[in-house]
Write an enzyme that holds these catalytic residues in place. Structure first.
Site, PDB file in Angstrom:
ATOM      1  N   GLY A 120     -11.372   7.270   6.260  1.00  0.00           N
ATOM      2  CA  GLY A 120     -12.441   8.203   6.598  1.00  0.00           C
ATOM      3  C   GLY A 120     -13.783   7.580   6.928  1.00  0.00           C
TER       4      GLY A 120
ATOM      5  N   LYS B  25       0.869  -1.176   0.000  1.00  0.00           N
ATOM      6  CA  LYS B  25       0.000   0.000   0.000  1.00  0.00           C
ATOM      7  C   LYS B  25       0.903   1.222   0.000  1.00  0.00           C
ATOM      8  CE  LYS B  25      -3.124   2.727   2.841  1.00  0.00           C
ATOM      9  NZ  LYS B  25      -4.054   2.796   3.980  1.00  0.00           N
TER      10      LYS B  25
END
EC number: 2.8.1.10
Lengths: 259, 69
Positions: free
Chosen positions: A186, A98
């Protein structure tokens, strides 16, 4: 068609779980099990003999069918991210990386230029590159072109719990992409993860929402169900929206009364 | 006994001359877990740790996986 393809890997779970911020390793492990996630993120850190129990490799490797996706968190430049990726691959034995490059600790927004440069290098080195990016359709396309296996636009700022504030941009990214789009960062509630899947995301990545829940394992399970529901709903075909009411019961012949 | 000085994870350390990476891992109680070792920007794989002898002023990093999103 029901599995998530990333590089040469396939996964039946579409929930990717982060392992940060849990109150303990055992709470994290319980949450990973409850989430049925097959891909989890980890971060590279200096070994500390005083806190050897912080090492997650041992506990995570006991969970069958789990693949590690190390992140490059801490890197502020492409060069640092590439270095972290090399070390992580050595440690994890996993080709997943990632790419996460956020130079500003206040907003943690990804640096698009350094991210692009790092991805270009890592994709050429046969990593399965999963960049964490701002919800920018142009950048997403450029990253697809250099060989990323997915793009992971942020729903909102990392750890903010502000949900899918970038929904309209994410929809454009999904429409234009030929690689899986994964909302990362988020998300606060399972309903938001469900909405992301209904919208056309191939997976979602969740960390804080699970880690800081009062009951992380129960929240992990709730997210897993929501992701599955959203994916199934998308495949089932959502009804079109209408500007006015469309009756679902017959409006004529009510109790024989002619109107 | 002669010694060498290295930097381990950012801190100065003194080791007996001739110490290998494997010796350092034993000293740090890190030999039984999976760690990555980087010496002067080069990754030292597990099969090379016995033979990798540390030199004066080497910059050594020992790394593990911690929680992260």
């Amino acid at each position: 068609m029901n599995s998530l393809r990333l590089g040469s890997y396939t996964f039946t779970s579409r929930l990717i779980l982060g392992t940060g911020k849990f109150s303990s390793v055992s709470a994290m492990i319980e949450a990973v099990r409850a989430s049925k996630a097959q891909l989890v993120t980890v971060a590279l850190r200096r070994f500390n003999r005083e806190q050897a129990e912080d090492d997650l490799f041992g506990p995570l490797s006991e969970i069958e069918g789990l693949t590690l996706m190390p992140n490059t968190s801490g890197a502020a430049t492409a060069k640092e991210a590439v270095k972290a990726a090399h070390i992580s691959r050595e440690l994890s034995g996993s080709p997943f990386i990632k790419v996460e490059i956020h130079p500003n600790p206040h907003h943690l927004m990804p640096d698009p230029i350094e991210t692009y440069e790092a991805c270009k290098i890592l994709a050429a080195e046969d990593f399965i590159v999963m960049p964490y990016i701002p919800a920018d359709p142009v950048l997403a396309k450029r990253l697809e072109e250099v060989g990323c296996s997915s793009v992971m636009p942020l729903g909102s700022a990392i750890g903010s719990g502000q949900g899918l504030s970038t929904a309209e941009m994410v929809k454009i990214i999904i429409r234009e992409s030929n690689i899986p789009v994964i909302v990362d960062a988020g998300l606060r509630s399972p309903s938001e993860a469900c909405a992301a899947m209904e919208m056309g995301c191939e997976a979602v990545l969740v960390n804080s929402a699970v880690a800081v829940a009062r009951d992380p394992a129960a929240m992990a399970s709730a997210f897993a169900k929501a992701v599955e529901a959203g994916f199934d709903a998308r495949n089932a075909g959502l009804m079109p929206r209408s500007g006015s009411a469309v009756a679902s019961s017959p409006l004529t012949s009510f109790l024989g009364a002619a109107r | 006994m002669s010694t060498i000085h290295i930097t381990l994870n950012g801190e100065k350390r003194e080791l007996p001359s001739g110490s290998s990476v494997a010796d350092l891992l034993k000293l740090e109680c890190a030999e039984s877990q999976k760690v990555a070792v980087v010496v002067n920007e080069n990754i030292v794989r597990p099969d090379k740790r016995e033979s990798a002898v540390l030199q004066e002023n080497d910059q050594v990093e020992i790394l593990v996986f911690a929680g992260g999103g």
